[in-house]
Design a protein around this motif. Structure first.
Motif, PDB file in Angstrom:
ATOM      1  N   MET A  91       0.819  -1.210   0.000  1.00 59.97           N
ATOM      2  CA  MET A  91       0.000   0.000   0.000  1.00 59.97           C
ATOM      3  C   MET A  91       0.858   1.267   0.000  1.00 59.97           C
ATOM      4  O   MET A  91       0.401   2.325  -0.458  1.00 59.97           O
ATOM      5  N   SER A  92       2.083   1.172   0.462  1.00 55.61           N
ATOM      6  CA  SER A  92       2.978   2.338   0.478  1.00 55.61           C
ATOM      7  C   SER A  92       3.939   2.351  -0.698  1.00 55.61           C
ATOM      8  O   SER A  92       4.898   3.132  -0.702  1.00 55.61           O
ATOM      9  N   GLY A  93       3.703   1.503  -1.680  1.00 57.43           N
ATOM     10  CA  GLY A  93       4.539   1.506  -2.878  1.00 57.43           C
ATOM     11  C   GLY A  93       5.565   0.394  -2.857  1.00 57.43           C
ATOM     12  O   GLY A  93       5.443  -0.591  -2.133  1.00 57.43           O
ATOM     13  N   ASN A  94       6.605   0.563  -3.665  1.00 63.47           N
ATOM     14  CA  ASN A  94       7.669  -0.435  -3.773  1.00 63.47           C
ATOM     15  C   ASN A  94       8.741  -0.114  -2.738  1.00 63.47           C
ATOM     16  O   ASN A  94       9.478   0.871  -2.860  1.00 63.47           O
ATOM     17  N   LEU A  95       8.817  -0.946  -1.720  1.00 60.91           N
ATOM     18  CA  LEU A  95       9.742  -0.725  -0.614  1.00 60.91           C
ATOM     19  C   LEU A  95      10.837  -1.781  -0.645  1.00 60.91           C
ATOM     20  O   LEU A  95      10.559  -2.976  -0.713  1.00 60.91           O
ATOM     21  N   ASP A  96      12.078  -1.319  -0.593  1.00 60.14           N
ATOM     22  CA  ASP A  96      13.237  -2.213  -0.609  1.00 60.14           C
ATOM     23  C   ASP A  96      14.133  -1.846   0.571  1.00 60.14           C
ATOM     24  O   ASP A  96      14.760  -0.786   0.580  1.00 60.14           O
ATOM     25  N   PHE A  97      14.152  -2.694   1.576  1.00 62.05           N
ATOM     26  CA  PHE A  97      14.925  -2.417   2.787  1.00 62.05           C
ATOM     27  C   PHE A  97      16.411  -2.740   2.623  1.00 62.05           C
ATOM     28  O   PHE A  97      17.177  -2.556   3.560  1.00 62.05           O
ATOM     29  N   THR A  98      16.803  -3.212   1.442  1.00 61.53           N
ATOM     30  CA  THR A  98      18.207  -3.589   1.221  1.00 61.53           C
ATOM     31  C   THR A  98      18.998  -2.519   0.480  1.00 61.53           C
ATOM     32  O   THR A  98      20.219  -2.607   0.396  1.00 61.53           O
ATOM     33  N   THR A  99      18.329  -1.512  -0.074  1.00 64.00           N
ATOM     34  CA  THR A  99      19.031  -0.537  -0.911  1.00 64.00           C
ATOM     35  C   THR A  99      18.943   0.888  -0.378  1.00 64.00           C
ATOM     36  O   THR A  99      19.261   1.842  -1.079  1.00 64.00           O
ATOM     37  N   GLY A 100      18.492   1.048   0.864  1.00 64.04           N
ATOM     38  CA  GLY A 100      18.380   2.381   1.431  1.00 64.04           C
ATOM     39  C   GLY A 100      19.739   2.983   1.735  1.00 64.04           C
ATOM     40  O   GLY A 100      20.786   2.370   1.445  1.00 64.04           O
ATOM     41  N   PRO A 101      19.751   4.151   2.327  1.00 66.76           N
ATOM     42  CA  PRO A 101      21.026   4.778   2.686  1.00 66.76           C
ATOM     43  C   PRO A 101      21.812   3.948   3.697  1.00 66.76           C
ATOM     44  O   PRO A 101      23.028   4.058   3.780  1.00 66.76           O
ATOM     45  N   HIS A 102      21.095   3.123   4.451  1.00 64.73           N
ATOM     46  CA  HIS A 102      21.712   2.191   5.393  1.00 64.73           C
ATOM     47  C   HIS A 102      20.849   0.929   5.416  1.00 64.73           C
ATOM     48  O   HIS A 102      19.669   0.958   5.064  1.00 64.73           O
ATOM     49  N   PRO A 103      21.423  -0.204   5.832  1.00 67.16           N
ATOM     50  CA  PRO A 103      20.642  -1.441   5.888  1.00 67.16           C
ATOM     51  C   PRO A 103      19.408  -1.285   6.770  1.00 67.16           C
ATOM     52  O   PRO A 103      19.461  -0.679   7.842  1.00 67.16           O
ATOM     53  N   GLY A 104      18.284  -1.824   6.300  1.00 68.73           N
ATOM     54  CA  GLY A 104      17.056  -1.785   7.081  1.00 68.73           C
ATOM     55  C   GLY A 104      16.227  -0.538   6.884  1.00 68.73           C
ATOM     56  O   GLY A 104      15.244  -0.343   7.595  1.00 68.73           O
ATOM     57  N   ILE A 105      16.597   0.317   5.921  1.00 67.89           N
ATOM     58  CA  ILE A 105      15.825   1.523   5.633  1.00 67.89           C
ATOM     59  C   ILE A 105      15.306   1.448   4.204  1.00 67.89           C
ATOM     60  O   ILE A 105      16.081   1.258   3.264  1.00 67.89           O
ATOM     61  N   ALA A 106      13.994   1.578   4.033  1.00 70.40           N
ATOM     62  CA  ALA A 106      13.367   1.620   2.714  1.00 70.40           C
ATOM     63  C   ALA A 106      12.891   3.043   2.444  1.00 70.40           C
ATOM     64  O   ALA A 106      12.242   3.650   3.295  1.00 70.40           O
ATOM     65  N   ILE A 107      13.223   3.553   1.270  1.00 70.54           N
ATOM     66  CA  ILE A 107      12.960   4.948   0.946  1.00 70.54           C
ATOM     67  C   ILE A 107      11.679   5.108   0.131  1.00 70.54           C
ATOM     68  O   ILE A 107      11.473   4.406  -0.871  1.00 70.54           O
TER      69      ILE A 107
END
Length: 430
Positions: free
Chosen positions: A374-390
């Motif tokens: 519901m919040s779009g395409n979230l990828d927690f592996t490629t954020g500015p740091h591990p565990g962050i989805a932008i």
């Protein structure tokens, strides 16, 4: 209503959660476990923490609806770890107080024995909740806090996190949302009045967005690091007027902005365009300002126009917003989509884990998650740091509404082309 005990499952918290589920008991609302002979290992308990009362309560307007909606979506259970599982949700109110957020998170861990904790909104909630989860080895995902305030505010620059994750956005995305609107506004001064208090949220803007503004050719005019709850903004307004700034941005708590904006009008500070953060995110704030809300711009990370769908029932963002209005008689808020996705992500982590009761494994699934929800395409592996989805917000302005007093018009989608433009960008003060 608030939880006052830390010595066991609290009657008030149980009643609140039951009310959120339409008056049913937590167990029966989970899909009829009573009398089935199911063991406690068949039930996965999710703790939910948010500011349901106090100055940040606008963020929690949709909480009761979302909890009920999630329970309905998984009422027949789901398979995780090779067995049918049910969900139980325990709701806690921070009262908009970070110390209270710490206390109720400890209750969830020590008394309610939850398997995973989700939380929203602002660093006053996300940071103390995440800190307790990290310290106690509890899988956790939070949202609606700039990632810099969440990461740096918790010492992430020195170490990573094992159990705690976040989806939202940061200063780069705020810049991608606000700067294009600034560039489209015909102004004679590149000075930008900035109302930034002395708190974790605003200091992230001061230290992060401020330098980006300079790199883009703008000069931030910082009104000073005041303490939240101020009642007189005469000094800041005088500073802004002296700078002849025609652009304005801010990150206060909502009541402070209401006070500031009214005083600014009274004292003759009328910036040509206001692009605000942390405030004017919800219809209730526009209604509180009345005519002064017209054409204030802010960041929108979720609206009914966003082309996203639920992983639980396939419903669209528009359907979720419409159902919320039909069920509550209230207007959608963008926290609706975010809170919904907290539970989507939690349930997905349970499903992906070989043993959903294994906290380390579930936490690992959160950190490695890629999900279209519901919040779009979230990828927690490629954020500015591990565990962050932008996420990538778009610019919207408050305009007079038809069904409700005020509505949002998307006026700039530079940061996210998935979201359609709904109208022209207008000066906040022509």
């Amino acid at each position: 209503m608030s939880d006052t005990s830390s010595s066991g499952p609290n009657r008030r918290s149980v009643l609140r959660a039951a009310a959120a589920l339409g008056g049913a008991s937590l167990v029966s609302a989970c899909g009829g476990l009573k009398g089935t002979g199911a063991s406690s290992s068949d039930v996965l308990k999710i703790g939910y923490v948010s500011p349901q009362t106090g100055p940040l309560a606008g963020f929690a307007t949709a909480d009761t609806f979302v909890v009920k909606r999630i329970q309905e979506a998984v009422r027949d259970g789901f398979t995780a770890g090779g067995r049918k599982r049910r969900i139980e949700i325990v709701v806690k109110d921070t009262q908009s107080n970070p110390n209270r957020a710490t206390e109720v998170t400890r209750q969830l861990i020590n008394s309610d024995k939850v398997d995973l904790i989700v939380g929203s909104s602002t660093p006053d909630t996300t940071n103390p909740v995440a800190d307790q989860c990290e310290a106690n080895g509890i899988p956790n995902v939070t949202t609606i806090a700039p990632w810099e305030a969440w990461w740096n505010g918790r010492g992430g620059k020195d170490k990573g996190f094992t159990y705690t994750t976040l989806f939202f956005f940061g200063m780069r995305e705020f810049a991608d949302c606000f700067f294009p609107m600034w560039r489209r506004m015909d102004v004679s001064s590149k000075n930008v009045a900035a109302l930034w208090p002395n708190d974790t949220d605003a200091n992230a803007f001061r230290q992060g967005l401020g330098p980006m503004m300079k790199q883009a050719g703008y000069t931030p005019v910082d009104g000073g690091a005041y303490q939240g709850g101020a009642t007189d903004f005469t000094a800041q307004i005088a500073t802004f007027k002296e700078s002849e700034a025609e652009l304005f941005t801010c990150t206060p708590i909502p009541p402070d902005f209401q006070t500031f904006w009214k005083q600014a009008r009274q004292q003759g500070f009328r910036p040509k365009l206001a692009t605000v953060a942390k405030v004017m995110l919800f219809p209730s704030e526009a209604e509180a300002l009345g005519p002064l809300a017209a054409d204030i711009a802010t960041d929108f990370w979720w609206t009914p126009a966003h082309p996203y769908k639920s992983t639980l029932d396939g419903g669209s963002a528009k359907q979720l917003a419409d159902d919320f209005a039909a069920d509550t008689g209230k207007q959608w808020t963008q926290a609706l989509g975010s809170v919904y996705s907290l539970f989507e992500i939690a349930i997905q982590a349970f499903k992906e884990a070989g043993d959903p009761k294994d906290r380390d494994e579930v936490a690992s699934k959160l950190r490695g998650m890629k999900i279209s929800c519901m919040s779009g395409n979230l990828d927690f592996t490629t954020g500015p740091h591990p565990g962050i989805a932008i996420q990538h917000p778009v610019g919207g302005q408050w305009r007079k509404g038809e069904t409700f007093p005020w509505d949002v018009v998307i006026v700039d989608n530079s940061g996210n082309k998935d979201v359609p433009i709904g109208g022209d960008l207008r000066p906040t003060n022509a």
